[in-house]
Design an enzyme around this catalytic site. Structure first.
Site, PDB file in Angstrom:
ATOM      1  CG  LEU A   1      -3.912   2.223  -4.887  1.00  0.00           C
ATOM      2  CD1 LEU A   1      -4.985   1.922  -3.864  1.00  0.00           C
ATOM      3  CD2 LEU A   1      -4.541   2.440  -6.249  1.00  0.00           C
TER       4      LEU A   1
ATOM      5  CB  VAL B   1      -8.917  -0.773  -4.779  1.00  0.00           C
ATOM      6  CG1 VAL B   1      -9.998  -1.011  -5.814  1.00  0.00           C
ATOM      7  CG2 VAL B   1      -7.887   0.215  -5.330  1.00  0.00           C
ATOM      8  CD  GLU B   2      -3.446  -1.500  -2.666  1.00  0.00           C
ATOM      9  OE1 GLU B   2      -2.876  -0.624  -1.989  1.00  0.00           O
ATOM     10  OE2 GLU B   2      -2.891  -2.126  -3.571  1.00  0.00           O
ATOM     11  N   GLY B   3      -8.585  -0.714   0.745  1.00  0.00           N
ATOM     12  CA  GLY B   3      -9.129  -0.009   1.898  1.00  0.00           C
ATOM     13  C   GLY B   3      -9.868   1.224   1.441  1.00  0.00           C
TER      14      GLY B   3
ATOM     15  NE  ARG C   1      -2.418   0.648   3.614  1.00  0.00           N
ATOM     16  CZ  ARG C   1      -3.082   0.263   4.713  1.00  0.00           C
ATOM     17  NH1 ARG C   1      -4.357  -0.040   4.634  1.00  0.00           N
ATOM     18  NH2 ARG C   1      -2.474   0.178   5.876  1.00  0.00           N
TER      19      ARG C   1
END
Length: 783
Positions: free
Chosen positions: A341, A459-461, A337
């Protein structure tokens, strides 16, 4: 006599208090034991997955900010990430070639995928194995190099960027490197490095999205037939969605909860979340269908399986890692992460800054470049300053990974704020580009980024969850020097040892809070002017270091008082928790921006970008303080907090328009500063490419401006009165006919007009375009 008696009572009380606080056994017996008992009764039970999530990863610079007295020498001493010779060569050659092989319009509107040639290139050149060590045939690039590659690819085509990003982020390769058996590593990693295997990782379920730990997908330990013999294995059932590269993957990473009802592996029935590697051709695996996430054409889709039998050897790390999947995922997420992103969104911001700045100089209305209007300057300023800050955060956080960190809180800050700032940057860009931006086609350089930005937000949280529950919720436990120790003491099965540990942590915590009360008040009263800062920082940034230290102390104090007053209720007061997270985040963003300014040699041309970005972030931090205090459940305490933190009122207003003008001007003019700001942007050199046309048109526009000014003066003098051809489009031709410009100047104006018309052109299509293979009409430039 009465006065002496009162004095003696006061002295005895003080002595008793000192003895109580200083003599640990006495303190524990008279005070700590009862507090410990109450604390244990109100502390929620922590599940194994919650504990794994909280304890995963490491605490880095954000810990210094949370503890209220950051050591800026530590920040400045962190090594500046740099590419190796090999990595730089890869950026200059393979990455440039990869960008040239894709056309975003063709990918998104015609092929609905990258071309076979583009896929072949990224596989053969090792793009899918950047994180894999050389011993397995990978490139073994640094996290920073990984970030640089993704950033540049993101300025060209999202499908290509994501297809490279995902195999190098949270997925089979990352999990294998950290937890795989030697047999698994030796088989899969060389195949992944060479692109012989396409990986995907399946976590999200229709019934467990943000609450991923609640996945209903399950496996049952049992015996079964595998390749002609009976083995100990598991029957796994799953239903997953949103799986990137899922439709084309050859090896599927799969998360599920593993149960052992017959006790074949021991006495524990619920083993917990486990991660397995499942070959696509395993009987019962369903793959191949795809989602269309806002017309982004990276491969993404569902996968299902019902009672699919697989041997226990499929578990990453083998049988002994059964049930350890959640910790594996959380630890790898912290690193992934930090890169994926933030890099892709920083790339989109760089593209926006480069192209929209050029467009605002090339495009004229009311006989003036639109970038000269203050109404346009305002969003241009945000675009420039936010891009500078986003890239600073990206580089610093990726650098942390290269230092061996897995910064769980810092990575969440980077993911949330870089994607949110990217949304603002692209929205501002679309506002400036106007009608051209909303009509998709080959000449639209921004529309797809605008269309797809919600994917990064989600996405990714999901960002709402990240801000409301993670930034402060996880940060308070991981970054605070004593909260996690208190919790661990309360969960210690040895009650007496737990009491001893709790007593020490509690009274250290009390002293910590008192220190920051004094610091916050003192720094507020003095305006932080006497806060020491490193002597070797740029003079123009000294006040920022002082004010950041002040805000850090105030944040530490406010966080402690909030936890004391609200206790476990603070977890449910998500708006307050989110605002506390905003303060911590702004301190981190400002730290990264100052670090960038120093590491790049204090470039004076970049100073407006730095000043505006930090001033804006500090103002937002100030407003977040206000948001917490104004909504504090105890109004009396809230008023007291305001007087302690802001005894002389607010130190920050909105950033100045004067600095904003300098930022906007920087985006409109080719310069070294503009090149640094957009350093990773892929720049085609031909006018048949939308970005290439903008680059050429910007240069031509600047060259033509002195000639244009002369024509405008003649126009004001009435030279062109009553001449219909002397319109905004054709006035150069009339000026040449009247002898106001010579042949060389007219040629320059014609070339500028040709490029300008390509830039402002909007694509149009046949009526039945959606159901045909028709191409948009080519633009015909007007001389």
């Amino acid at each position: 006599m009465i006065l002496i008696t009162i004095l003696m009572v006061v002295v005895l009380a003080l002595v008793g208090g000192v003895l109580l606080f200083c003599i640990s056994p006495l303190r524990r017996a008279l005070l700590s034991r009862s507090i410990f008992k109450t604390y244990k009764s109100i502390l929620p039970q922590m599940s194994e997955t919650e504990r794994d999530a909280l304890e995963a990863g490491t605490v880095w610079w954000e810990g210094q900010l949370f503890q209220g007295n950051p050591d800026w020498n530590v920040l400045l001493a962190y090594p500046v990430p740099k590419l190796t010779v090999e990595e730089q060569s890869f950026m200059d050659n393979e990455v440039e070639q990869a960008c040239a092989l894709v056309d975003d319009w063709q990918v998104t509107s015609e092929l609905h995928d990258m071309s076979s040639g583009a896929w072949k290139f990224i596989k053969e050149k090792g793009f899918l194995g950047m994180i894999i060590p050389r011993q397995y045939g990978g490139l073994e690039f640094s996290a920073y190099a990984h970030s640089q590659v993704v950033t540049k690819l993101s300025t060209r085509c999202s499908a290509q960027a994501v297809s490279v990003m995902v195999p190098n982020s949270l997925g089979p390769a990352e999990l294998l490197l950290h937890y795989g058996t030697e047999e698994q590593k030796n088989y899969y990693l060389p195949r992944l490095a060479k692109g012989l295997e396409i990986p995907a990782f399946a976590l999200t379920s229709p019934w467990a999205g943000s609450d991923a730990a609640s996945i209903p997908d399950n496996g049952i330990v049992c015996k079964g037939q595998w390749q002609g013999r009976e083995v100990l294995g598991m029957r796994v059932t799953w239903d997953k969605r949103y799986i990137t590269l899922g439709p084309i993957c050859t090896i599927l990473g799969l998360a599920f909860r593993l149960y052992d009802p017959e006790g074949l592996l021991g006495g524990k029935k619920d083993l917990g979340i486990s991660c397995a590697l499942v070959p696509r051709d395993t009987p019962g695996v369903e793959l191949g269908r795809r989602h269309f996430p806002l017309n982004a054409m990276f491969m993404n889709g569902p996968t299902r399986g019902k009672d699919v039998f697989m041997p226990l050897d499929f578990i990453i790390g083998g049988q002994q890692m059964a049930g350890h999947g959640w910790r594996m995922l959380m630890e790898c997420l912290a690193a992934g992460r930090s890169i994926s992103l933030p890099s892709s969104n920083a790339g989109m911001a760089q593209l926006t800054a480069r192209t929209v700045g050029a467009y605002a100089r090339v495009r004229s209305q009311f006989k003036m470049a639109i970038g000269r209007f203050e109404g346009i300057e305002e969003p241009l300023t945000r675009i420039g300053a936010y891009t500078y800050m986003m890239d600073a955060v990206r580089k610093m956080t990726a650098g942390a990974v290269d230092l061996g960190e897995k910064p769980s809180v810092a990575s969440a800050i980077a993911k949330y704020h870089v994607t949110e700032l990217a949304r603002k940057v692209i929205n501002d860009g679309m506002d400036i580009v106007g009608g051209k931006g909303i009509c998709l086609g080959p000449s639209n350089f921004l529309g797809r980024a605008y269309q797809q930005i919600p994917i990064s937000i989600t996405v990714e949280g999901a960002n709402i969850l990240t801000r409301s529950l993670i930034l402060f919720g996880q940060g308070a436990i991981r970054c605070h020097p004593y909260v996690l120790k208190e919790m661990q003491a309360a969960h210690n099965p040895d009650t007496e040892q737990g009491l001893i540990d709790f007593d020490k942590a509690l009274f250290d915590h009390i002293a910590f809070t008192v220190r920051h009360f004094v610091r916050a008040l003192r720094k507020g009263v003095t305006g932080s002017h006497f806060v020491p800062v490193p002597t070797d920082v740029a003079p123009e940034t000294r006040r920022y270091y002082q004010q950041l230290t002040r805000f850090s102390s105030a944040f530490a104090f406010l966080a402690d008082i909030s936890m004391l007053v609200m206790g476990g209720e603070l977890k449910r007061r998500e708006k307050l928790s989110a605002r506390l997270g905003d303060i911590l985040s702004m301190l981190y963003l400002c730290s990264a921006t100052l670090k960038r300014y120093e590491s790049e040699g204090r470039q004076q041309a970049d100073a407006p970008l730095m000043h505006w970005a930090i001033w804006d972030a500090m103002y937002k931090a100030q407003m977040a303080f206000d948001g917490v205090i104004a909504n504090f459940p105890n109004r009396l305490i809230g008023r007291m907090l305001y007087r302690i933190i802001f005894p002389l009122g607010h130190p920050y207003d909105v950033p100045s328009d004067k600095i904003g003008h300098q930022v906007a001007k920087l985006l409109l003019t080719p310069s070294a500063a503009r090149d640094r700001l957009t350093a990773e942007t892929y720049l085609p050199k031909v006018e048949t490419e939308a970005v290439g046309a903008l680059e050429l048109a910007l240069r031509a526009t600047i060259d033509a401006e002195p000639i244009e000014a002369r024509i405008r003066s003649a126009e004001k003098e009435g030279v062109f009165d009553n001449l219909p051809a002397a319109n905004v489009r054709d006035i150069a031709q009339v000026a040449f006919a009247k002898g106001l410009v010579n042949a060389e100047e007219y040629a320059l104006l014609k070339r500028r007009n040709q490029l300008r018309d390509i830039v402002i052109h909007v694509d149009d299509f046949p009526f039945d375009y959606a159901s045909s293979e028709c191409q948009p009409l080519a633009h015909k430039a007007v001389a």
